[in-house]
Design an enzyme around this catalytic site. Structure first.
Site, PDB file in Angstrom:
ATOM      1  N   GLU A 209       0.831  -1.212   0.000  1.00  0.00           N
ATOM      2  CA  GLU A 209       0.000   0.000   0.000  1.00  0.00           C
ATOM      3  C   GLU A 209       0.858   1.251   0.000  1.00  0.00           C
ATOM      4  O   GLU A 209       0.528   2.248  -0.657  1.00  0.00           O
ATOM      5  CB  GLU A 209      -0.933  -0.019   1.222  1.00  0.00           C
ATOM      6  CG  GLU A 209      -1.993   1.072   1.226  1.00  0.00           C
ATOM      7  CD  GLU A 209      -1.566   2.364   1.931  1.00  0.00           C
ATOM      8  OE1 GLU A 209      -2.358   3.326   1.947  1.00  0.00           O
ATOM      9  OE2 GLU A 209      -0.436   2.427   2.458  1.00  0.00           O
ATOM     10  N   HIS A 319       3.830   7.697  10.508  1.00  0.00           N
ATOM     11  CA  HIS A 319       5.120   7.523   9.822  1.00  0.00           C
ATOM     12  C   HIS A 319       6.279   7.980  10.700  1.00  0.00           C
ATOM     13  O   HIS A 319       7.198   8.658  10.237  1.00  0.00           O
ATOM     14  CB  HIS A 319       5.140   8.246   8.470  1.00  0.00           C
ATOM     15  CG  HIS A 319       4.395   7.524   7.395  1.00  0.00           C
ATOM     16  ND1 HIS A 319       4.671   7.692   6.054  1.00  0.00           N
ATOM     17  CD2 HIS A 319       3.384   6.614   7.455  1.00  0.00           C
ATOM     18  CE1 HIS A 319       3.857   6.919   5.340  1.00  0.00           C
ATOM     19  NE2 HIS A 319       3.059   6.264   6.189  1.00  0.00           N
TER      20      HIS A 319
END
Length: 352
Positions: A209, A319
């Site tokens: 993804e 992240h």
């Protein structure tokens, strides 16, 4: 959260899965799904598909992506320092100084991200965000020959993996994006085990993804669902500095987020919201006025079109090495998915 389910979550988070290198974590998904699914298979792309009542109608695809951002070894210099390029999107200022692991064919090699000490930088260098060519990984080897005995170009690298619990049932780890989505989708299998179903439910741990929604593209084509619901993380805005006028009011621990917008089928949204109200499951709602950057994007466009929904698990510090989610939000996501699937019948209309 049940002990076995929490153990499954920790195993997911403590296992490396940079995009394109998901096999270790998919082994964990397969082992979890086997007792709860009627069928478990892995396609040629590496997506794991665990199906409950595979011959029913409608066909529902639930997707969470198992890949995480990482790095890849590109070059080893004469002193054995490693130069890398990113897999997925990185904030370089967060990456500097982190402990890393290089995942080689012979086993993990510990390392760290380094550059020259701040005392040795020029004023311009201190005020400039470095590029990947300005940093290196130090594994402690003596020279290039020693490094090359251990490490090859193309080896993947992750942040040091681990799981840490915080107060108020919150938890922190690299890779919450989107192993919590994988957990919720696969926990749904457990919740559905033994319940009567009219629908076929395909719980998919998708790959790649982070580099372009690739696994969901191929798995949705293969499954050909009428309904597809992606489960991914979304930005929590309950920390300092967020502009809620642009990204909405999303809080960790206040429930999963139901998205609305052109990427979302309004009947799927309504059904999810009704299920939440019927079963007293807390949810939050957020608008998204364009195609989302999630598996829901490509699922919607598969074949002749899929009635698509998107559930977001609120995530602080996405992240980064310290992504934070609420464990209650994970459980409520799985409960919502299970009740949605249990309520689906062949007579329900999904055309907007």
């Amino acid at each position: 959260m049940l002990d076995d389910s929490l153990r499954f979550l920790k195993n997911l988070l403590q296992t490396p899965s940079p995009s394109g290198f998901e096999r270790p974590v998919q082994d964990i998904v397969r082992a979890w799904a086997e007792p709860y699914a009627d069928e478990v298979r892995t396609d040629r792309h590496g997506n794991v598909v665990a199906a409950a009542h595979p011959d029913g109608q409608p066909r529902i695809m639930l997707a969470g992506h198992c890949d995480q951002i990482g790095l890849m070894v590109q070059y080893i210099d004469d002193n054995g320092f490693l130069y890398v390029q990113p897999i997925g999107g990185w904030d370089m200022q967060i990456l500097l100084g982190q402990k890393l692991t290089v995942w080689t064919q012979s086993g993990p090699v510990a390392g760290l991200v380094a550059r020259r000490a701040t005392h040795l930088l020029t004023a311009d260098e201190r005020n400039k965000v470095p590029q990947f060519t300005d940093i290196w990984i130090d594994t402690g080897v003596k020279d290039k020959a020693e490094a090359e005995r251990l490490i090859k170009p193309g080896d993947p690298v992750t942040l040091e993996l681990g799981y840490r619990e915080l107060r108020n049932n919150l938890a922190s780890s690299p890779g919450m994006d989107d192993k919590v989505g994988v957990w919720a989708v696969q926990e749904t299998l457990r919740l559905l085990k033994g319940r009567p179903l009219q629908a076929s439910v395909f719980c998919v741990s998708t790959v790649q993804e982070e580099i372009g929604l690739r696994g969901a593209t191929t798995s949705a084509y293969g499954i050909h669902p009428a309904i597809g619901i992606a489960v991914d993380v979304c930005h929590a805005t309950d920390t300092p500095g967020n502009d809620k006028k642009q990204v909405g009011d999303v809080r960790v621990g206040a429930g999963p987020v139901l998205f609305r917008g052109p990427n979302i089928n309004p009947r799927v949204f309504d059904a999810l919201q009704n299920v939440a109200q019927t079963h007293a499951i807390p949810v939050q709602v957020r608008g998204y006025p364009r195609a989302t950057g999630t598996d829901a994007n490509v699922m919607q466009l598969s074949r002749d079109g899929v009635a698509t929904g998107l559930i977001g698990i609120p995530n602080r510090y996405m992240h980064s090495p310290v992504e934070v989610v609420g464990l209650d939000d994970l459980e409520h996501t799985a409960q919502l998915l299970a009740e949605f699937c249990a309520a689906a019948t062949p007579q329900m209309e999904w055309t907007p």
